[in-house]
Design a protein around this motif. Structure first.
Motif, PDB file in Angstrom:
ATOM      1  N   UNK A  53       0.829  -1.207   0.000  1.00 59.70           N
ATOM      2  CA  UNK A  53       0.000   0.000   0.000  1.00 59.70           C
ATOM      3  C   UNK A  53       0.864   1.258   0.000  1.00 59.70           C
ATOM      4  N   UNK A  54       2.036   1.192   0.614  1.00 65.24           N
ATOM      5  CA  UNK A  54       2.960   2.330   0.543  1.00 65.24           C
ATOM      6  C   UNK A  54       3.437   2.546  -0.886  1.00 65.24           C
ATOM      7  N   UNK A  55       3.630   1.468  -1.628  1.00 64.72           N
ATOM      8  CA  UNK A  55       4.058   1.595  -3.025  1.00 64.72           C
ATOM      9  C   UNK A  55       2.975   2.266  -3.869  1.00 64.72           C
ATOM     10  N   UNK A  56       1.701   1.907  -3.618  1.00 66.22           N
ATOM     11  CA  UNK A  56       0.602   2.538  -4.347  1.00 66.22           C
ATOM     12  C   UNK A  56       0.484   4.013  -3.967  1.00 66.22           C
ATOM     13  N   UNK A  57       0.714   4.315  -2.686  1.00 71.05           N
ATOM     14  CA  UNK A  57       0.682   5.714  -2.250  1.00 71.05           C
ATOM     15  C   UNK A  57       1.813   6.504  -2.899  1.00 71.05           C
ATOM     16  N   UNK A  58       2.959   5.861  -3.096  1.00 73.28           N
ATOM     17  CA  UNK A  58       4.090   6.506  -3.774  1.00 73.28           C
ATOM     18  C   UNK A  58       3.683   6.965  -5.173  1.00 73.28           C
ATOM     19  N   UNK A  59       2.975   6.092  -5.902  1.00 80.47           N
ATOM     20  CA  UNK A  59       2.554   6.454  -7.263  1.00 80.47           C
ATOM     21  C   UNK A  59       1.552   7.598  -7.243  1.00 80.47           C
ATOM     22  N   UNK A  60       0.590   7.557  -6.324  1.00 79.34           N
ATOM     23  CA  UNK A  60      -0.393   8.639  -6.240  1.00 79.34           C
ATOM     24  C   UNK A  60       0.285   9.961  -5.867  1.00 79.34           C
ATOM     25  N   UNK A  61       1.228   9.891  -4.943  1.00 81.04           N
ATOM     26  CA  UNK A  61       1.956  11.111  -4.564  1.00 81.04           C
ATOM     27  C   UNK A  61       2.794  11.633  -5.727  1.00 81.04           C
ATOM     28  N   UNK A  62       3.343  10.719  -6.536  1.00 82.77           N
ATOM     29  CA  UNK A  62       4.182  11.121  -7.669  1.00 82.77           C
ATOM     30  C   UNK A  62       3.388  11.868  -8.725  1.00 82.77           C
ATOM     31  N   UNK A  63       2.087  11.573  -8.803  1.00 85.16           N
ATOM     32  CA  UNK A  63       1.246  12.235  -9.813  1.00 85.16           C
ATOM     33  C   UNK A  63       0.619  13.521  -9.279  1.00 85.16           C
ATOM     34  N   UNK A  64       1.019  13.935  -8.072  1.00 86.45           N
ATOM     35  CA  UNK A  64       0.554  15.202  -7.535  1.00 86.45           C
ATOM     36  C   UNK A  64      -0.807  15.170  -6.884  1.00 86.45           C
ATOM     37  N   UNK A  73       9.657   2.470   3.163  1.00 87.05           N
ATOM     38  CA  UNK A  73       9.803   1.062   2.778  1.00 87.05           C
ATOM     39  C   UNK A  73      11.218   0.590   3.068  1.00 87.05           C
ATOM     40  N   UNK A  74      12.192   1.363   2.638  1.00 90.27           N
ATOM     41  CA  UNK A  74      13.592   1.001   2.855  1.00 90.27           C
ATOM     42  C   UNK A  74      13.904   0.869   4.337  1.00 90.27           C
TER      43      UNK A  74
END
Length: 771
Positions: free
Chosen positions: A199-210, A224-225
């Protein structure tokens, strides 16, 4: 009744002498191996320093999912991902609490422990001294030095409900559980699965798109790291609570790999030091799984399936080596074998639990898609692996893995036609049992278990509303009362149907679940776009809709026979009439039955009726079954009238565990002072004294019976216009009044998932009892 000691003596006397010698020899051999392995692990570091082959580069399988599938979950993702960034978790009825060292825990039903020590922010590596065993300390500190300085460590060894804490320095096979009142080892196990990382990975993509309300995209990748390095540093291989259960090791590594792959798909970059530690730990997860398989010739279940699927993920992602190729071939061989062993031909799971059906079917669909999407070099490895490198039970067959033609394609796959049909019927099972309110009936245990949580179903409310709804949140202070509380719905299983439909593309599946499920898209892409053939021909009804037991003549004959019995003939009989005004219950009636599982369903525009009548599961062990024979769940006009109360808890409170397994907790025929199956054989074993049979199943109604050595009970259910009539009868025993059962259901708190008890009551209904 014979004592346990005398029963053991009888069993011992019945064993042939040569078998006794063999058992004693194996016992001593296992003790010797145990001592040698423990000694080795305490003398030398369990972190691997020399690896067999280059494992630094991992394969990629996850697609860059279309942002459309993510935007509709934007609000939930924004809120829950921020909670995860702050290390708030809501697991097994805990409520959203910040998990850290030295935290205050509320306790479980009065049992509370205070065992943790706070870790100051920006602590140097010295805080690990006295926690990590000496042989692993230096490497653990080196790994911890890679974690960001402003990161606050998570206490992975804490039951953050009761406050009890396991030591990081305990060898994994010495970790105890079920030994302290109120202590639940499932809590750190559940956290240690790390199912929040995808779910953090999906949030990363949403955050990347502004998208608004998200943190900056790099924060999700950094978290994640840091969490993975935190876990690796504070959980040396084979030490601590999170290596005790191989199932959780398998689920954890699969979620690591899914999250890592999604981050990579969305463009996140990882430094070389993290890549090296991550790949090494993935490999060590695989080593741990293969050497600690939860396989038994009898009574193996979802734990072993999770071991196999976890190993499959490891073998699919790591580069090809002779060892990894053997893991891959073994995992595929055992996946196919366990689907045949653990799922019936009608698609139902053999655990006698609707929720464990969801867990196991999830594992199967992700594993199947991953195998279908293997790259050419991985597929080639299935033809020429060296089976002699496999040295544990069960055995690996020599190469090659048997392959089958995929209809409509020149592709060969390792899945036979029966496997594909069984997978499709797993989704049919869940679709057919789902009530009009979107929830499944809680037949058997429900521990809220999942394999991968991409987009969990949440309901939004305030903390104050959540505390009013759930008794388990009494005294909760993790968030302010006016804060948003995201309540996960563990009884909504539509995501499973959506995931399986990623391989079949059935219109009725998509119509049932609705559009926009990420699981459908991701599973389809994971399988490389391969679509599996359906067993259904055009205009053909599902197999479960065609099941009938008996004829109309049988119904009339059996009904007349039961109705003529009276107390004067030595049989007690009770009739329960449930008036259901508002229209004919049978209008548009459809029937769906799963006899292997033991569930018979009636569905119409107004009625949902589920009748439990079948085996206790696990080949007679009944580890996740309840004393629910001939019990019912009733939903009228979309409202629950009668439901199974669920599970609530396992090992922390033994009495509670048995209360929820007892016949007294179910809308079933009850004999005063008797249980259909013994509850004193262990928390994960149910007595198999009862023989149950469905004698009639049709549009007229249902008729079933079960008998023990002491009693025979019949239950007849008549569908009658605007009324349901339930007639129970038994020989020479006092049959408890159904009004008492109905009263139990209208007053007792219902478990809506593991550790969660609802304060809400079912709709009061005027049931007319005729003695």
């Amino acid at each position: 009744m014979k004592s346990k000691f005398s029963r053991y003596i009888q069993r011992f006397a019945a064993i042939p002498r040569y078998l006794i010698f063999i058992k004693i020899w194996h016992k001593f051999l296992n003790i010797w191996r145990y001592k040698q392995a423990k000694k080795r692990d305490f003398l030398s570091s369990t972190y691997l320093f020399e690896l067999f082959g280059d494992i630094s580069s991992l394969y990629r399988y996850m697609p860059q999912v279309d942002i459309i599938f993510l935007k509709q979950w934007r609000d939930k993702s924004a809120n829950t991902s921020c909670l995860y960034l702050a290390h708030y978790f809501d697991l097994l009825g805990s409520g959203w609490v910040q998990v850290k060292h030295g935290m205050h825990c509320r306790g479980l039903e009065g049992a509370r422990y205070d065992m943790g020590c706070p870790i100051p922010p920006h602590s140097a590596v010295s805080w690990l001294e006295g926690r990590i065993n000496s042989a692993n300390l230096a490497e653990s500190q080196r790994i911890w030095s890679l974690v960001a300085q402003d990161y606050t460590p998570i206490d992975w060894h804490l039951d953050f409900k009761s406050g009890y804490r396991w030591s990081e320095g305990t060898w994994y096979r010495d970790v105890r559980y079920g030994h302290k009142l109120g202590v639940d080892i499932k809590v750190p196990w559940e956290l240690g699965r790390m199912q929040h990382l995808p779910q953090l990975a999906l949030a990363y993509e949403l955050a990347s798109t502004g998208q608004p309300d998200f943190a900056s995209a790099p924060k999700y990748a950094d978290e994640f790291r840091n969490q993975v390095l935190d876990f690796i540093a504070t959980n040396p291989p084979r030490f601590g609570v999170n290596w005790r259960c191989t199932m959780d090791v398998g689920i954890r590594v699969a979620n690591w790999l899914v999250a890592y792959d999604l981050f990579q798909a969305y463009g996140a970059e990882c430094d070389s030091e993290f890549e090296a530690q991550f790949s090494r730990s993935v490999y060590q997860h695989g080593c741990h799984i293969i050497n600690n398989l939860e396989w038994f010739p009898q009574h193996r279940a979802n734990h072993y399936l999770a071991d196999i699927v976890g190993l499959l993920f490891v073998a699919a992602y790591l580069p090809c080596t002779p060892e990894i190729d053997v893991w891959l071939a073994f995992a595929i061989q055992e996946l196919i074998a366990e689907v045949k062993y653990q799922f019936y031909p009608d698609g139902g799971n053999f655990e006698a639990s609707t929720s464990y059906h969801r867990l196991s079917a999830e594992m199967v669909v992700y594993a199947t898609a991953l195998v279908l999407g293997l790259p050419p070099e991985k597929q080639a490895a299935l033809k020429e692996y060296n089976h002699r490198l496999h040295r544990v039970r069960p055995k690996l067959k020599p190469a090659p893995i048997e392959l089958y033609s995929l209809p409509g394609s020149d592709r060969l796959i390792p899945f036979p036609a029966w496997y594909i049909e069984r997978l499709e019927k797993m989704a049919e099972f869940t679709m057919h049992i789902t009530k009009p309110n979107g929830h499944i009936p809680q037949i058997g245990d429900n521990d809220s278990g999942r394999f991968v949580k991409l987009q969990p179903i949440y309901h939004q409310m305030t903390v104050a509303e959540a505390k009013a709804r759930y008794a388990n949140l009494e005294g909760y202070a993790g968030l302010l009362d006016d804060a948003i509380y995201w309540d996960e719905d563990s009884l909504d299983h539509r995501h499973l149907i959506a995931a399986i439909n990623g391989l079949f593309g059935r219109n009725d599946f998509s119509a049932f679940t609705g559009k926009g499920w990420l699981e459908t898209n991701l599973i389809g892409c994971l399988a490389g776009g391969i679509q599996l053939p359906s067993y259904l021909q055009p205009s053909q009804s599902p197999a479960a809709e065609l099941v009938r037991v008996g004829t109309k003549e049988d119904w009339v004959r059996l009904s007349d026979k039961l109705d003529s019995l009276t107390q004067e003939q030595g049989r007690q009989r009770q009739v329960l009439k449930i008036p259901v005004p508002g229209g004919d219950l049978c209008k548009g009636l459809k029937l769906y039955a799963y006899p292997n599982f033991g569930l018979y369903l009636y569905r119409s525009s107004r009625l949902y009726l589920a009748v439990r009548c079948g085996a206790i599961g696990q080949n007679g062990n009944g580890g996740h079954a309840h004393n629910d024979q001939l019990s019912i769940e009733l939903n009228v006009d979309g409202e629950d009238w009668i439901t199974d109360p669920g599970t609530y808890i396992y090992t922390p409170l033994r009495e509670r565990r048995n209360e929820y397994r007892s016949v007294k907790a179910h809308f079933a025929p009850q004999i005063e002072g008797q249980e259909p199956g013994r509850l004193d054989l262990g928390l994960f074993r149910l007595g198999n004294e009862t023989s149950v049979i469905c004698r009639f199943y049709g549009k007229e109604g249902f008729l079933g019976m079960y008998h023990t050595p002491d009693v025979v009970i019949h239950r007849k259910i008549l569908l009658k216009g605007e009324e349901l009539v339930i007639s129970d009868s038994c020989d020479h025993h006092r049959l408890l009044s159904q009004s008492l059962i109905a009263g139990n259901f209208n007053s007792n708190k219902l478990s809506t998932g593991y550790g969660k008890i609802s304060n809400s009551r079912l709709k009061p209904t005027a049931f007319n009892i005729l003695n």
